[in-house]
Design an enzyme around this catalytic site. Structure first.
Site, short mmCIF file in Angstrom:
data_model
loop_
_atom_site.label_atom_id
_atom_site.label_comp_id
_atom_site.label_asym_id
_atom_site.label_seq_id
_atom_site.Cartn_x
_atom_site.Cartn_y
_atom_site.Cartn_z
N LYS A 19 62.13 63.40 50.66
CA LYS A 19 61.98 62.92 49.28
C LYS A 19 62.26 61.43 49.17
CE LYS A 19 64.74 64.69 46.01
NZ LYS A 19 65.38 63.74 45.07
N SER A 20 63.36 60.98 49.79
CA SER A 20 63.72 59.56 49.70
C SER A 20 62.63 58.66 50.29
CB SER A 20 65.04 59.32 50.45
OG SER A 20 66.10 60.01 49.85
N GLY A 91 66.58 60.38 39.79
CA GLY A 91 67.50 59.24 39.81
C GLY A 91 67.02 58.15 40.75
N GLN A 166 70.85 54.04 46.56
CA GLN A 166 70.10 53.67 45.35
C GLN A 166 70.54 52.31 44.83
OE1 GLN A 166 70.42 56.91 42.56
NE2 GLN A 166 69.24 58.31 43.84
N ASP A 313 74.06 65.17 49.55
CA ASP A 313 73.17 66.16 48.94
C ASP A 313 73.30 67.54 49.58
OD1 ASP A 313 72.05 64.54 47.00
OD2 ASP A 313 70.48 63.79 48.32
N LYS A 340 75.74 63.45 40.10
CA LYS A 340 74.42 63.88 40.56
C LYS A 340 73.72 64.59 39.41
CE LYS A 340 73.40 63.20 44.36
NZ LYS A 340 72.77 62.00 44.96
N ARG A 344 78.39 68.33 40.55
CA ARG A 344 78.21 69.35 41.60
C ARG A 344 79.52 69.95 42.09
NH1 ARG A 344 73.20 66.72 45.02
NH2 ARG A 344 71.55 67.39 43.61
N ARG A 387 69.36 71.38 44.15
CA ARG A 387 70.24 71.69 45.28
C ARG A 387 71.07 72.94 44.99
NH1 ARG A 387 67.57 68.36 48.76
NH2 ARG A 387 67.69 66.19 48.11
#
Length: 427
Positions: A19-20, A91, A166, A313, A340, A344, A387
């Site tokens: 994804k990143s 995000g 990020q 993650d 997140k 979480r 997640r």
């Protein structure tokens, strides 16, 4: 969704694209000159939000399955969008695009879903303001919607209080728009380095010295061919399942094993998992390997310090795996989990307690006592967090009774084919 309980996992899985890396490939291709070809792109909701945002700014992007073609005209080729840029649940999209927008010649407004509206943005907007960006929004620019009026930026030497890819990436991307100045970011620990690696693949000069990364302004990116490896954060759910679910043996193909992301492999080894890593020879800027895992006799461990940024993650699924390990597992230094998609720490603890886990929250993590039989037969919820949703789906393989999962659609954010893959390998 009703999740059947207690079945081993056998077979081979091709994990969807990281994804990143998928996010960054589209972003960098959109501000590069020429064509960028992306293979194994993740067609998840988050990455599609990135494509939507850059299309609104005039980028020519074509999608053909998991292949994406981006025709860029440089960062000055972007144009002012006619409507809000909606980043959805992402995000990464929100924070990284702020860095790019800060140095443009136009005005933009960013918004997202209810989850994004609660996630803090000041960690990005404050250093961007130091560079000269004009950003405003709720709570002084800490929450979306955000207004960005692009303009002239100056390079800064920024020391980040958190190890966040990020934050680092947003500042480095803004640094590309300075007038030949150097922008430096120093972190307390090294966060994932996909931005640095990909900038180099697009022809940019990036200097890495210890925990400091520097980029010079005024550079021109050139279109590139990008192979997106399988997402190790997605692979982690099947790795943990393969190690903890009885009668399991799984082979995960072409997974990214970037050293800033492979913390899950360290944890598996520390817990005594039977794991085989077969590296691929590749021209890719990212290392790739096949990962083979089978049911193992797991032991508790301590997860802390420099390891945390490498697996932030993956902590939800590690917590589940720890319920099946002998002894105590302690996770600490993980305050980042609180900001997140959900908090979480609290969410993982509360959902796992529902199914019989012996687990407690701490200020910066959690403590899990194993080995525990998980009962199931209850309703659990993803709370809109992909997640958490995947972790609970894997939990059903360990429970004595089926689980009822609310909010299973959240998993589409990062792994649209998750349930079909899970069903295919269940015995």
């Amino acid at each position: 969704m009703i999740l059947q309980s207690g079945r081993g996992l056998q077979g081979e899985i091709s994990i969807p694209g990281d994804k990143s890396i998928s996010h960054r490939a589209v972003m960098f291709g959109s501000i590069a000159e020429g064509k960028t070809e992306i293979s194994n792109f993740l067609n998840g909701a988050d990455c599609l939000s990135t494509i939507s945002c850059f299309r609104k700014m005039g980028a020519d992007i074509e999608i053909n399955g998991t292949n994406v073609s981006v025709s860029g005209s440089g960062i000055n080729g972007l144009k002012e969008p006619e409507s809000f840029l909606d980043t959805g649940n992402s995000g990464t999209t929100t924070r990284l695009i702020l860095g790019l927008l800060a140095g443009t010649s136009f005005h933009t407004c960013l918004t997202g879903d209810e989850s994004i509206a609660k996630r803090p943005m000041k960690r990005v907007t404050e250093p961007l303001k130091q560079m000269g960006a004009a950003i405003d929004g709720r709570a002084g620019g800490n929450f979306t919607p955000l207004s960005v009026r692009g303009g002239t930026l100056k390079g800064i030497d920024f020391e980040s209080k958190v190890a966040s890819a990020q934050v680092k990436s947003a500042i480095l991307l803004a640094g590309l728009s300075t007038d030949g100045e150097w922008t430096k970011v120093t972190e307390p620990h090294k966060s994932r380095d996909h931005t640095e690696r990909m900038l180099k693949s697009f022809g940019a000069e990036v200097i890495e010295e210890g925990l400091t990364v520097s980029v010079k302004g005024g550079q021109t990116l050139k279109g590139a061919n990008i192979e997106v490896p399988g997402d190790i954060s997605s692979a982690a759910f099947f790795l943990a399942a393969g190690a903890s679910v009885p009668d399991s043996r799984l082979l995960l193909k072409r997974v990214g094993t970037n050293p800033t992301r492979d913390g899950i492999l360290d944890v598996l080894k520390n817990m005594g998992a039977s794991l085989k890593v077969t590296e691929h020879k590749t021209d890719s800027y990212e290392p790739i390997a096949d990962l083979e895992i089978e049911t193992s006799r797991l032991k508790g461990t301590v997860i802390e310090g420099n390891l945390i940024p490498k697996l932030i993650d993956e902590i939800p699924i590690i917590a589940l795996m720890a319920t099946q390990a002998e002894g105590k597992t302690v996770i600490k230094d993980a305050e980042e989990l609180k900001v997140k998609e959900t908090n979480r720490i609290d969410t993982v603890v509360n959902e796992l307690k529902k199914i019989g886990a012996d687990i407690e929250a701490t200020d910066d993590g959690m403590i899990i006592h194993g080995k525990t039989k998980l009962k199931g037969g209850v309703k659990v919820s993803s709370h809109g967090d992909h997640r958490i949703g995947m972790m609970l789906a894997i939990a059903s393989c360990l429970t004595e009774n089926p689980l009822e999962l609310e909010g299973s659609e959240a998993i589409n954010v990062s792994y649209p084919g998750f349930f079909s893959d899970l069903d295919r390998v269940q015995q």
